[in-house]
Design a protein around this motif. Structure first.
Motif, short mmCIF file in Angstrom:
data_model
loop_
_atom_site.label_atom_id
_atom_site.label_comp_id
_atom_site.label_asym_id
_atom_site.label_seq_id
_atom_site.Cartn_x
_atom_site.Cartn_y
_atom_site.Cartn_z
N GLY A 111 0.70 -1.29 0.06
CA GLY A 111 -0.04 0.03 0.29
C GLY A 111 0.85 1.12 0.07
O GLY A 111 0.27 2.31 -0.13
N TYR A 147 -7.00 -5.14 1.00
CA TYR A 147 -7.33 -3.89 0.76
C TYR A 147 -9.04 -3.82 0.37
O TYR A 147 -9.69 -3.12 0.77
N PRO A 153 -3.35 -5.57 5.38
CA PRO A 153 -3.03 -4.27 4.71
C PRO A 153 -2.08 -3.70 5.82
O PRO A 153 -2.15 -3.58 6.96
N TYR A 185 -3.38 2.07 5.05
CA TYR A 185 -4.79 1.99 4.97
C TYR A 185 -5.46 3.17 5.08
O TYR A 185 -6.42 3.39 4.10
#
Length: 323
Positions: free
Chosen positions: A182, A212, A239, A244
């Motif tokens: 991420g 996600y 995640p 996030y």
């Protein structure tokens, strides 16, 4: 310390990195446009110095640290591309680097990491277990830890891709970004939404690791058991804690892509765009080919190709090239 990058952090990262990395080109993929249903542009980080975008974040972090913090060495875990980026940064600054890699890491990424002078430790465990090992080693040796997606300074380095896209195509409508830990999409989404909020940012995630995607449905971070996906660079079960909330704030949509469509993306990029991209890098194009993203014929869509570090023998099997 903030756990997210600002647009100013990303712009400063761009200035810091400019002498050391490539401003990768933005390529129009006209031969693919009928198949994907839009005007398609490619951001090929496959052409970056280490063959992947990860050098941006790793180098931005290391260049931001005081010399006394890195003199004993650097350490991280990675599925391969962050390892190469951090190894390149360590070699440039003349410091030691240790990488804890999963045993499933493609041989070419292990070889490239070692060739850059890194010490490689292969570890059989999930992401959390590997990072636990990293911090244990770091504490005992006073190494500086460079996290591949939780660190906001690393995210800022990755976000420079978003600034380059807007610089080269200021009327872009949609940007598609692969989603692993991420950090990449957090940086790019921040750069784009803080500069031009009307641009749509879409994350493409392997259907076999939908962390996600389901976190968004559940409105909380949701982990999934690790499954084998051809997109090894995106194979993470949990995640990122810091990415996030950034993704929830800035990313418009997250789509899931089956391995068969990721492979179709690889083949399309090789055949029509003449670019060799690893599976993780091909997922955005795969999502378009699968019809997972709604687009219009005149829409300008940019797919970020994250890296091209994959074993040629494996590629030959996918591309069905005679040996």
């Amino acid at each position: 310390m903030r756990n997210y990058p600002t647009i100013q952090d990303i712009r400063e990262a761009g200035k810091r990195l400019k002498p050391h990395i490539r401003h990768t080109p933005l390529l129009r993929a006209e031969e693919m446009e009928q198949a994907v249903g839009c005007q398609l542009y490619l951001k090929p980080e496959t052409l970056q110095i280490t063959g992947a975008f990860k050098i941006r974040g790793a180098l931005n972090k290391v260049l931001s640290l005081p010399r006394e913090e890195i003199v004993n060495g650097l350490i991280a875990s990675s599925s391969g591309n962050h390892a190469q980026g951090l190894s390149y940064a360590a070699r440039m600054l003349g410091v030691k680097v240790i990488l804890v890699l999963p045993v499933t890491t493609p041989k070419i990424k292990i070889a490239n990491t070692k060739a850059l002078g890194a010490e490689v430790i292969l570890f059989d465990g999930d992401t959390a277990a590997r990072w636990k090992k990293v911090y244990e080693i770091a504490e005992g040796n006073n190494y500086a830890v460079v996290h591949g997606f939780e660190d906001p300074v690393v995210m800022a380095g990755q976000g420079t891709i978003g600034c380059e896209i807007l610089e080269d195509l200021d009327d872009v409508n949609t940007v598609i970004v692969p989603v692993g830990g991420g950090g990449l999409i957090s940086g790019i989404a921040t750069a784009i939404k803080e500069t031009k909020p009307s641009v749509r940012v879409i994350g493409a995630e392997p259907a076999l690791t939908p962390k996600y995607f389901h976190s968004r449905l559940n409105k909380e971070r949701t982990s999934f058991p690790l499954k084998n996906t051809i997109a090894d660079g995106l194979r993470i079960s949990v995640p990122g804690q810091n990415p996030y909330p950034i993704i929830e704030k800035y990313v418009d949509e997250i789509v899931l892509v089956d391995d068969e469509h990721i492979i179709a993306g690889m083949r399309g990029l090789a055949k029509d765009a003449k670019l060799i991209a690893e599976p993780a890098a091909s997922i955005g194009v795969g999502a378009l080919l699968a019809g997972s993203i709604t687009v219009k014929p005149n829409e300008k869509v940019c797919a970020v190709l994250t890296g091209g570090n994959w074993d040629l023998c494996d590629l030959a099997e996918i591309y069905k090239i005679p040996q």
